[in-house]
Design an enzyme around this catalytic site. Structure first.
Site, mmCIF file in Angstrom:
data_model
loop_
_atom_site.group_PDB
_atom_site.id
_atom_site.type_symbol
_atom_site.label_atom_id
_atom_site.label_comp_id
_atom_site.label_asym_id
_atom_site.label_seq_id
_atom_site.Cartn_x
_atom_site.Cartn_y
_atom_site.Cartn_z
ATOM 1 N N SER A 163 -69.524 -38.399 74.370
ATOM 2 C CA SER A 163 -68.884 -37.530 75.487
ATOM 3 C C SER A 163 -67.764 -36.690 74.782
ATOM 4 C CB SER A 163 -68.275 -38.306 76.472
ATOM 5 O OG SER A 163 -67.566 -39.402 76.044
ATOM 6 N N GLU A 213 -70.178 -34.101 79.674
ATOM 7 C CA GLU A 213 -71.221 -33.686 79.023
ATOM 8 C C GLU A 213 -72.007 -32.634 79.281
ATOM 9 O OE1 GLU A 213 -73.722 -37.153 78.232
ATOM 10 O OE2 GLU A 213 -71.941 -38.224 77.081
ATOM 11 N N LYS A 225 -75.701 -43.458 67.469
ATOM 12 C CA LYS A 225 -74.511 -42.860 67.115
ATOM 13 C C LYS A 225 -73.698 -43.240 66.191
ATOM 14 C CE LYS A 225 -73.721 -42.894 72.199
ATOM 15 N NZ LYS A 225 -72.809 -43.656 73.332
#
Length: 429
Positions: free
Chosen positions: A369, A205, A339
């Site tokens: 990620s 990230e 998410k």
């Protein structure tokens, strides 16, 4: 009517070089909406299913041609002729077509790609930005960025147990100033690490991923960087954490596998551990401080420190209103990480945010990620007014793409743009 004429999918690569799904939705008028789907490394057990091919001869089994095929065949047929302005109907159709609770038939990666591409086609049809299409005229709040500048856990090949050490520039006056603050602290941290002969290699990230003496040293390094960058920790810039505790559990005990593999900790031990950290450091938010199945531990933690720090459920809630509702009822956490690929459609994502806000929970829009250049989550953060976003560090173009989109949105909003500062974290006020 702006009806869907064509839906096509392809296999592309994400930021880790792993295949993912990209979907195009095209209307009869030739308007195009395109969306690429991200992928997580430390995934919650209760997330919607990401469909992979399992063919060891192609991408080590990680190909997504099956999901692509589902979009090009069943999904394309089901959505043909539907209006791109009817998002709920589109998502209902996708869910019914799959027919499972966890999207395991078609794959959440196939379904989400179509859902988001349709939304983008809807925005393009109306000639408005995506954040305006989803949030209407009232959408004007830019998010406080939770910038992951030190990586560990599943996101880095080092000896740091905690997955993410973040900074939150909540003392800035605007999003652009917050981003500048974060970037300056990030670059200063590079110098701090170099001065100590630590690696400045970055993780998935974009945060640095050095071997350190302890998890505590990671926070100390960040506090040093904040000060050396000319800011004050606890007023200009705050610390946020994502320990990803689900990755630390074996036989109901918590184990810091990288730094202290011989010590087992109970839920009570973990509550005490985090309470001590909150007392010691200017921590604004802790995500996944307990395991996704440790509901009692979450309740204990929330009772202990939930009135002074944001406690975010990621693996615990997986953007799922049913799990979130249970958390509300049992007093587990006070915030949800959002998410879209955990649940599989835009409509369900929006419902999770609405449920959170209805019950006094904060919500944080988040990347994964494994990302792409797709910037949908930047628009989603402004559209829903969550006031917080997680999209990595100030490096790697897959992360910076979202920040740059937020800069564009701030510019478009002009004087009406609102940066919430600490108001995004009501428990701190």
């Amino acid at each position: 009517m702006a009806s869907i004429q064509r839906v096509t999918a392809r296999q592309i690569l994400d930021s880790r070089g792993t295949p993912t799904v990209e979907v195009d939705v095209t209307t009869g008028e030739g308007v195009l909406g395109r969306a690429a789907v991200p992928s997580g490394a430390s995934t919650g057990a209760y997330e919607a299913v990401e469909l992979r091919d399992g063919d060891a001869d192609r991408y080590h089994g990680q190909g997504v041609l099956r999901a692509v095929g589902h979009v090009n065949d069943a999904v394309a047929d089901a959505l043909h002729g539907m209006s791109v302005l009817e998002q709920v109907a589109i998502d209902d159709t996708l869910r019914a077509l799959d027919g499972t609770e966890d999207k395991s038939n078609l794959g959440a990666n196939a379904i989400l790609g179509a859902s988001l591409a349709a939304a983008k086609a809807g925005a393009a049809t109306l000639g408005v930005p995506l954040y305006r299409h989803l949030g209407r005229a009232t959408a004007r709040t830019l998010p406080v960025p939770l910038m992951n500048i030190l990586n560990g856990g599943e996101h880095a090949d080092n000896n740091v147990d905690m997955q993410e050490f973040m900074i939150a520039p909540a003392g800035a006056d605007s999003f652009s100033e917050a981003l500048r603050t974060g970037a300056e602290v990030f670059h200063t941290l590079a110098s701090v690490l170099q001065d100590r002969d630590y690696s400045t290699a970055v993780g998935d990230e974009g945060g640095f991923a050095p071997d350190l003496g302890s998890n505590e040293e990671a926070v100390e390094l960040i506090l040093d960087a904040i000060e050396k960058a000319g800011y004050t920790a606890g007023s200009d810039v705050f610390v946020a954490l994502d320990p990803a505790a689900a990755e630390m559990v074996e036989d109901e005990a918590y184990v810091f596998w990288k730094s202290d593999p011989d010590t087992e900790r109970s839920s009570e031990d973990m509550v005490e551990y985090w309470a001590e950290w909150v007392d010691r450091y200017p921590i604004l938010s802790i995500e996944d401080a307990m395991d996704e199945d440790d509901w009692d531990g979450w309740a204990m933690l929330t009772d202990a420190i939930g009135d002074e720090v944001q406690l975010v459920g990621d693996d615990l809630f997986v953007t799922n209103t049913k799990r979130l509702t249970r958390g509300v009822e049992e007093g587990c956490g006070n915030s949800i990480l959002i998410k879209p690929n955990q649940i599989g459609t835009l409509t369900e994502t929006l419902n999770a945010i609405e449920t959170a806000h209805t019950h006094g929970f904060t919500a944080i829009i988040s990347h994964r990620s494994g990302e792409t250049e797709d910037t949908t989550i930047a628009d989603l953060a402004v559209a829903t007014g969550t006031g917080q976003i997680k999209t990595g560090s100030a490096s790697r173009s897959d992360r910076v793409a979202k920040y740059n989109q937020l800069l564009r949105i701030e510019e478009q909003l002009g004087a009406t743009a609102h940066y919430p500062r600490l108001d995004a974290f009501p428990l701190t006020n």
